[in-house]
Design an enzyme around this catalytic site. Structure first.
Site, short mmCIF file in Angstrom:
data_model
loop_
_atom_site.label_atom_id
_atom_site.label_comp_id
_atom_site.label_asym_id
_atom_site.label_seq_id
_atom_site.Cartn_x
_atom_site.Cartn_y
_atom_site.Cartn_z
CE LYS A 237 -4.10 -1.84 2.35
NZ LYS A 237 -5.14 -1.31 1.45
NE ARG B 265 10.65 -5.52 15.51
CZ ARG B 265 9.35 -5.42 15.76
NH1 ARG B 265 8.47 -6.00 14.98
NH2 ARG B 265 8.91 -4.71 16.79
CB SER C 247 11.46 -10.07 21.49
OG SER C 247 12.77 -10.07 21.06
CE LYS D 32 5.54 -5.34 24.27
NZ LYS D 32 5.69 -4.54 23.07
CE LYS E 234 9.46 7.57 24.85
NZ LYS E 234 9.72 6.12 24.68
CD GLU F 152 5.22 -0.47 16.96
OE1 GLU F 152 4.84 -0.55 18.14
OE2 GLU F 152 6.42 -0.53 16.63
CB ALA G 216 15.23 7.06 16.49
CD GLU H 222 17.46 7.15 22.71
OE1 GLU H 222 17.11 7.22 23.89
OE2 GLU H 222 16.94 6.32 21.92
P1 GTP Z 1 6.55 -1.12 23.70
O1 GTP Z 1 6.26 -2.17 24.71
O2 GTP Z 1 8.04 -0.81 23.62
O3 GTP Z 1 6.00 -1.44 22.36
O4 GTP Z 1 5.88 0.18 24.29
P2 GTP Z 1 4.76 1.15 23.76
O5 GTP Z 1 3.56 0.40 23.38
O6 GTP Z 1 4.62 2.24 24.77
O7 GTP Z 1 5.36 1.67 22.42
P3 GTP Z 1 5.83 3.04 21.83
O8 GTP Z 1 4.87 3.32 20.71
O9 GTP Z 1 6.03 4.13 22.82
O10 GTP Z 1 7.27 2.64 21.27
C1 GTP Z 1 7.46 1.47 20.55
C2 GTP Z 1 8.73 1.50 19.73
O11 GTP Z 1 9.10 2.85 19.35
C3 GTP Z 1 9.98 0.98 20.41
O12 GTP Z 1 10.03 -0.41 20.30
C4 GTP Z 1 11.09 1.67 19.62
O13 GTP Z 1 11.28 1.04 18.36
C5 GTP Z 1 10.49 3.03 19.36
N1 GTP Z 1 10.83 3.98 20.43
C6 GTP Z 1 10.00 4.44 21.40
N2 GTP Z 1 10.63 5.28 22.21
C7 GTP Z 1 11.91 5.39 21.78
C8 GTP Z 1 13.06 6.12 22.21
O14 GTP Z 1 13.03 6.86 23.20
N3 GTP Z 1 14.21 5.97 21.48
C9 GTP Z 1 14.27 5.17 20.39
N4 GTP Z 1 15.45 5.09 19.75
N5 GTP Z 1 13.21 4.46 19.95
C10 GTP Z 1 12.05 4.56 20.63
MG MG Z 2 7.51 -2.25 20.85
#
Ligand code: GTP
Ligand code: MG
Length: 222
Positions: free
Chosen positions: A42, A65, A71, A75, A134, A161, A173, A176
């Site tokens: 899409k 991925r 993992s 979780k 964030k 996602e 990102a 970091e």
């Molecule tokens: P998860 O259990 O991690 O999925 O938590 P969540 O449901 O609160 O997800 P959120 O949408 O906040 O973030 C999910 C994904 O975004 C992470 O697995 C990272 O790939 C990315 N991500 C979120 N916060 C950060 C951050 O502070 N730094 C980086 N590098 N990646 C981030």
């Molecule tokens: Mg995640």
């Protein structure tokens, strides 16, 4: 002796449980992989249309991925949830993940709006870390959508996602993430502040580059 046999039998059942679990999980993975393919296609179609109509590709590239079974199990355990396939399906939304790296911020919202407008896409969750970054400076638009996948005998709705970000957001990102996870030491306040400053500078550059692009090419009417 009896104790040993019992323990061996336990191991056997434990291993058999695992085997059954992974056997079932492999089928589930296929479904999530199909969900990734649907969403990728899409987005590629939208990107191609922009290329033809405006000579502009909103998408720089995409990455995808499947979350590893390890993992996924971690979780579920972390959240104190039962580790079985139906509970995994009901509780984990990021088994299928796509990262869409766009050129400009406006491309992010354009791609997201055009995707969500499609009538077979069902939006489950939005987190706009661009409008509301964030605390550490992380920026990206996160969507969880459900997309239909047609199998031989059924239609399944698969959650995917989608993280949409600019090249600049991805640069920050990625580095970091590497600094945080591939490092055994706790990140100090000084490093945290410096990373936050970098995120702020990158944000300014993102907006400036978008302004330049608008000035040179104008706005597209979509
Ligand atoms: P998860 O259990 O991690 O999925 O938590 P969540 O449901 O609160 O997800 P959120 O949408 O906040 O973030 C999910 C994904 O975004 C992470 O697995 C990272 O790939 C990315 N991500 C979120 N916060 C950060 C951050 O502070 N730094 C980086 N590098 N990646 C981030
Ligand atoms: Mg995640």
């Amino acid at each position: 002796m009896q104790k040993e046999i019992k323990s061996e039998m336990n191991d056997f059942f434990f291993a058999k449980d695992h085997l059954d679990f992974y056997h079932e999980y492999v089928n589930v993975e296929q479904m999530y992989l199909a969900g990734i393919k649907e969403v990728r296609t899409k987005l590629e179609i939208l990107d191609d249309e922009f290329h033809h109509r405006f000579d502009h590709n909103p998408i720089h590239h995409m990455e995808w991925r499947l979350k590893s079974p390890h993992s996924v199990v971690e979780k579920m355990k972390r959240r104190n949830l039962p580790v079985d396939v139906s509970s995994i399906k009901g509780n984990i939304e990021d088994i299928a993940g796509i990262r869409v790296i766009c050129h400009y911020i406006k491309d992010i919202y354009r791609m997201s709006d055009l995707l969500l407008r499609q009538d077979d896409i069902h939006l489950l969750k939005v987190k706009d870390y661009i409008k509301n970054p964030k605390e550490n400076g992380y920026r990206s638009l996160h969507l969880v959508v459900e997309v239909p996948v047609y199998l031989a005998n059924e239609k399944v709705m698969v959650p995917v996602e989608i993280q949409i970000r600019t090249i600049a957001m991805d640069f920050w990102a990625t580095l970091e993430h590497h600094l945080r996870y591939k490092n055994n030491k706790e990140i100090s306040d000084d490093i945290r502040n410096r990373l936050y400053e970098c995120a702020k500078n990158i944000t300014d550059i993102d907006y400036e580059m978008e302004d330049i692009h608008n000035e040179v090419f104008g706005h597209h009417k979509i």
